[in-house]
Design an enzyme around this catalytic site. Structure first.
Site, short mmCIF file in Angstrom:
data_model
loop_
_atom_site.label_atom_id
_atom_site.label_comp_id
_atom_site.label_asym_id
_atom_site.label_seq_id
_atom_site.Cartn_x
_atom_site.Cartn_y
_atom_site.Cartn_z
N ASP A 1 -58.54 -7.21 -173.70
CA ASP A 1 -57.02 -7.35 -173.11
C ASP A 1 -56.22 -8.33 -174.23
OD1 ASP A 1 -54.95 -7.68 -171.43
OD2 ASP A 1 -55.93 -8.40 -169.67
C1 BGC Z 1 -52.85 -7.61 -168.99
C2 BGC Z 1 -53.19 -6.17 -169.13
C3 BGC Z 1 -52.18 -5.38 -169.72
C4 BGC Z 1 -51.78 -6.19 -171.20
C5 BGC Z 1 -50.95 -5.32 -171.86
C6 BGC Z 1 -52.25 -8.15 -170.31
O1 BGC Z 1 -51.46 -9.39 -170.23
O2 BGC Z 1 -53.70 -8.48 -168.57
O3 BGC Z 1 -53.55 -5.57 -168.07
O4 BGC Z 1 -52.48 -4.11 -169.79
O5 BGC Z 1 -51.30 -7.19 -170.94
O6 BGC Z 1 -49.71 -5.40 -171.50
#
Ligand code: BGC
Length: 762
Positions: A294
Site C-alpha cells: 500500500d
Molecule cells: C489506499 C489504497 C489505495 C492507495 C493508492 C492508499 O492510501 O489505502 O487503497 O489504492 O492509497 O491510492
C-alpha cells in the site's frame, strides 16, 4: 547500436498498433508467456529487475517541461533508466502515452509500464459507493458496474485498478466501510468474484478490460476502535473464516494482483508479513499474480516499530512477499545493496519480477504498449449514454427502503405540494463520494434535479441548515456547521404549507472514506435539530438518507413514517432517488451491514456467537450477556430492506432430515407477493452449525436468490445444501464440515421467519 535496434523495433511496433488495438493485445498461451518472461528476465540487469518492482506516483506535468532538480528529477531519471515498472495516478491518453513512450523508447529494454489508478466505483461516470452496490445483492448488476468502470478507465490509458476492496468490517466507525461489501463473508465473497470478473472480463488483453487488485491483505477492516490504520489483533478462526474467504474468492475469479495493507496483524505489519503473503497467499493458495504494497507501507514499518530503517524495511518486505513498492522509494534505493550483501536472495527478486512481467504480458502491453491509448475511444467512451444508463440502473438497485409506515411512498405523481428540505438535496458533489478522483466536481444529478424532472407536483426547496462550510476536503470535519441555524425558520415555514416533506439528510461525501473514522454515528451538524423542527409542523415526512456508512438514527426510526437509504449513489443519484420515490422503480435493496442503535454496540453484526449467557435466565437477572442501558438488538439488521409490496414466506420443506457427505438436501419455501405492486425480494438462506469443534455463529448466510413477483403471485424458492456449504476452518486447522445438527433458516433478512433442522451424518 542498441538504441538503433530499439528504435527499429519501435517503428515495427507502431505499424502493428492499429491492427492490435482492434483485436486487443496479447493472444499468447500461458506457456508462451512463461517462456517470454523467462527470456526477458535473463536479459535484465539486477537494477532493471528492481526497477520493475518500483511504482511511482505521477510526478511531473507531462504536458510541461520535465523537472530539473529535486526528487521529481530523480524519479524522472529513474524512469528513463528503466528503474520504474509502474506508475499510478497518471491518467488520460495524452499523459499515459507520454510516460509510456519514455519507458518504451528511452529505456534499454523498452519494457512498458503498467498504469494503476483507484477506479473504486466508476472512473468518470461514478456508480454507487461499493457498500451501496452491495445492498443490491445483484451480482449481474455489480459485475456490469465494474465493466463500465473498466471500460472508461481503459479508454483513458489505465490498465490496472486498485479494486475491489474486499475487507470485511463490522465497525461503522471505520470510514472505509463505504469501499467494501459490508460485514458478511458469504455476500462479500460473491461480490469480490463479480467485481473482479467485471474489471478483468474473460480477456485481459481486450481494450476494455483492466487488471484488478484484491485489497487490503489482510485484516484492515478489523482495526481497533474503527480508527483507520490502527492495530489489528484477530485470532485464527476469525482470520480464516471471516476475513480470508473474499480474498480467496477474488483468486477464484483470477484476480491478477493483490495489495497488502497498512495495518499490523497480530504484531506483524501486513506489508512485512510472511505468514500472509508467502505462507497463505503464495503458498496454500498458490497465487501466481503479484502483490503491491500500500502507499508508503514499506516505510511505515519503521513507525510500526518493526524495521529500524528503510534498508531493513526493504529486506523485510521483499522477503515477506511484497513484490512492488508503491511510493516508499525503498526498493529502488536499497534492494540492490541488499542482494549484493546476501541479505536478500536474488531468487526472491526474480520471482517478483516474473510475476509483474507476466501481468504486463497478459494485459497485452508487450504487443502494444499503447493499447489503452486511443483518443477516439477516450472521447466516445467516457460519460457515454450507455454508461450513464448502467450506473443509473445500479443506483436504483442499491437503494434500501427502511420504513414506509403510512404508505407515504410511492408519491402520487400529480396534485401534491412537496417541500424538499436539506443541504444535501441540492448537493451535486456529495453523491460522488470521496473516491472519485477522475470525476469532475459537482457532476452528480442532485435529488432536487431528479425530482424536478417530474412535472406533475409543485416542488419548493429550502436548505434548512448548511451541512458544511467552504470547499469540502480533507479538513472537512472542522467545516461541519454546528452553529449556524439561519435557515431553520424558513424550512419550517415551507414544511407547514406543503402536503409532504422530503428531507434529505446524512453525510457529506467526504465524511466517509480513507482517514474518515467517526466516533459518533448521528446525523452530522444541525441536521437532527432541523428534522425535529420540521416534524413539529408536518408529520408527512420522507427522510432520504445519504451516507457512506450505517448511521444510528433512532429518533427518526421512531417518529418519521418513511425512510429511504440512498447512500452516495454516484453520477445518477438524483434520478435514481426520484424514480424510487415516485414508484417507477420498486426498491429491493437489503442492508449489507447492520445499523446500530448506538456506537456503544459496535462491533455489531448478525453472525455473532451465542456466548455462555445469551438469554436472561430470570426476570431482573443481571448476570447475562447484555447492556444495562441498551438492548443487544440493532436498529436495522443485516439483510433488512422493504418493498412497496409485501412478501409472505410459508411452507418450508426439506427433502430429507439428514444427509451423508457426498450427498445433498434441498430446502425450499413458498414466497407470495401479498401486496399491490410488482416487486423483487432477496430470499436469504442462513444455517447454524449447532455444535462444533470451535464455537460457530448463531447463523451464517449461505445463499440468496432475487425473486420477482407480480401482485398475488407465488413461487417456490429452493436451495441445495451440500457438505461444502457447511465447511469452516475447524479446530483441526482445515476446511471441513463436521457431522452433527444444523438449523436452516429462510427469510427476507437475517431476522428469519422460517426454520427447521437437519443432520449431517458421517
Ligand atoms: C489506499 C489504497 C489505495 C492507495 C493508492 C492508499 O492510501 O489505502 O487503497 O489504492 O492509497 O491510492
Amino acid at each position: 547500436m542498441k538504441k538503433k535496434i530499439v528504435t527499429l523495433c519501435f517503428i515495427f511496433l507502431l505499424c502493428n498498433i492499429n491492427a492490435q488495438e482492434k483485436r486487443g493485445g496479447n493472444k499468447d498461451s500461458k506457456e508462451e508467456i512463461k517462456q517470454k518472461v523467462a527470456s526477458l528476465l535473463s536479459k535484465m540487469t539486477l537494477k532493471e529487475k528492481i526497477g520493475q518492482m518500483n511504482q511511482y506516483n505521477g510526478f511531473w506535468n507531462v504536458t510541461g517541461p520535465s523537472p530539473k532538480e529535486g526528487d521529481g528529477a530523480k524519479k524522472y531519471d529513474n524512469l528513463k533508466s528503466g528503474q520504474v515498472g509502474s506508475m499510478l495516478n497518471v491518467r488520460g491518453v495524452e499523459e499515459v502515452r507520454r510516460v509510456q513512450k519514455i519507458a518504451v523508447e528511452e529505456t534499454r529494454l523498452g519494457i512498458p509500464l503498467i498504469i494503476g489508478f483507484d477506479v473504486i466505483h466508476g472512473y468518470k461516470t461514478i456508480s454507487p459507493i461499493p457498500l451501496a452496490e452491495a445492498a443490491s445483492w445483484d451480482m449481474d448488476a455489480i459485475k456490469k458496474s465494474a465493466e463500465v468502470a473498466a471500460r472508461e478507465a481503459a479508454a483513458s490509458g489505465i490498465n490496472w485498478t486498485f479494486a475491489p476492496m474486499v475487507d470485511i468490517s463490522r465497525d461503522a466507525r471505520w470510514g472505509r466501510v463505504m469501499e467494501g461489501a459490508g460485514e458478511d463473508t458469504y455476500l462479500a465473497s460473491k461480490i469480490a468474484y463479480a467485481r473482479v470478473k467485471g474489471f478483468q472480463g474473460d480477456n485481459l488483453s481486450a481494450v476494455y478490460t483492466i487488471a484488478a487488485c484484491a485489497k487490503h491483505f489482510a485484516g484492515y477492516g478489523f482495526s481497533e476502535s474503527g480508527r483507520d490504520y490502527n492495530t489489528v489483533d484477530v485470532g485464527t478462526a476469525t482470520l480464516r473464516n471471516v476475513i480470508f474467504p473474499p480474498f480467496k474468492a477474488a483468486i477464484d475469479a483470477d484476480v491478477k494482483t493483490f495489495m497488502n495493507s497498512f495495518n499490523e496483524l497480530n504484531g506483524v505489519p501486513a506489508t512485512g508479513n510472511s505468514f500472509l503473503q508467502r505462507d497463505v497467499l503464495k503458498g496454500e493458495w498458490n497465487y501466481k499474480g503479484f502483490v503491491v504494497s500500500d502507499w508508503g507501507s514499506i516505510n511505515e514499518m519503521i513507525e510500526h516499530g518493526y524495521a529500524e530503517n528503510k534498508t531493513q524495511a526493504s529486506a523485510i518486505a521483499v522477503n515477506a512477499g511484497s513484490d512492488m513498492d508503491m511510493e516508499s522509494y525503498a526498493y529502488v534505493n536499497h534492494l540492490e545493496a541488499l542482494v549484493c550483501s546476501g541479505k536478500v536472495d536474488v531468487e526472491k527478486i526474480n520471482d517478483a519480477v516474473k510475476r509483474i512481467l507476466t501481468v504486463k504480458y497478459e494485459l497485452g502491453l508487450f504487443d502494444n504498449p499503447y493499447l489503452y491509448c486511443d483518443e477516439k475511444r477516450e472521447k466516445e467512451e467516457i460519460g457515454s449514454a450507455k454508461n450513464q444508463a448502467e450506473v443509473l440502473d445500479m443506483a436504483k438497485k442499491s437503494i434500501v427502503l427502511l420504513k414506509n409506515e403510512k404508505q407515504l411512498l410511492p408519491l402520487p405523481k400529480k396534485g401534491q405540494k412537496i417541500a424538499v428540505i436539506g443541504d444535501l438535496a441540492q448537493d451535486k458533489n456529495s453523491p460522488l463520494g470521496s473516491w472519485r478522483i477522475a470525476a469532475d466536481d459537482n457532476t452528480a444529478v442532485s435529488v432536487l434535479e431528479g425530482l424536478n424532472a417530474y412535472k406533475g407536483n409543485k416542488i419548493s426547496y429550502e436548505k434548512g441548515v448548511v451541512l458544511a462550510h467552504g470547499k469540502t476536503d480533507f479538513t472537512l470535519e472542522t467545516k461541519i456547521n454546528k452553529t449556524d441555524r439561519a435557515g431553520i425558520k424558513e424550512a419550517v415555514a415551507l414544511a407547514a404549507k406543503n402536503d409532504v416533506v422530503i428531507l434529505v439528510l446524512g453525510e457529506n461525501g467526504f465524511q466517509s472514506g480513507e482517514g474518515r473514522s467517526r466516533t459518533n454515528l448521528d446525523l452530522p451538524g444541525l441536521q437532527q435539530e432541523l428534522l425535529e423542527a420540521v416534524y413539529k409542523v408536518n408529520k408527512n415526512i420522507v427522510l432520504v438518507l445519504m451516507n457512506g456508512r450505517p448511521l444510528a438514527i433512532n429518533w427518526a426510526n421512531e417518529n418519521i413514517p418513511s425512510i429511504v437509504e440512498a447512500w452516495h449513489l454516484g453520477t445518477q443519484s438524483g434520478n435514481a432517488i426520484a424514480q424510487v420515490l415516485y414508484g417507477d422503480y420498486n426498491p429491493s435493496g437489503k442492508l449489507p451491514m447492520t445499523f446500530p442503535k448506538s456506537v456503544g454496540q459496535i462491533p455489531i453484526y448478525y453472525n455473532y456467537k451465542s456466548t455462555g449467557r445469551p438469554k436472561i435466565p430470570a426476570p431482573n437477572m443481571v448476570f447475562w450477556s447484555h447492556y444495562i442501558d441498551e438492548t443487544n438488538t440493532p436498529l436495522y439488521e443485516f439483510g433488512y430492506g422493504l418493498s412497496y409490496t409485501n412478501f409472505k414466506y410459508s411452507n418450508l420443506k426439506l427433502t430429507k432430515t439428514y444427509f451423508k457427505k457426498g450427498e445433498n438436501i434441498t430446502v425450499s419455501c413458498t414466497l407470495t407477493n401479498t401486496g399491490k405492486y410488482e416487486g423483487k425480494e432477496v430470499v436469504q438462506l442462513y444455517i447454524q452449525d449447532k455444535f462444533a469443534s470451535i464455537t460457530r455463529p448463531v447463523k451464517e448466510l449461505k445463499g440468496f436468490k432475487i425473486i420477482s413477483l407480480k401482485p398475488g403471485e407465488s413461487k417456490d424458492v429452493s436451495f441445495v445444501i451440500d457438505e461444502k456449504l457447511l465447511q469452516f476452518y475447524s479446530a483441526n486447522n482445515k476446511w471441513e464440515a463436521e457431522k452433527g445438527e444444523f438449523t436452516v433458516f429462510l427469510g427476507g433478512s437475517s431476522k428469519t421467519v422460517l426454520e427447521d433442522n437437519f443432520k449431517l451424518i458421517n
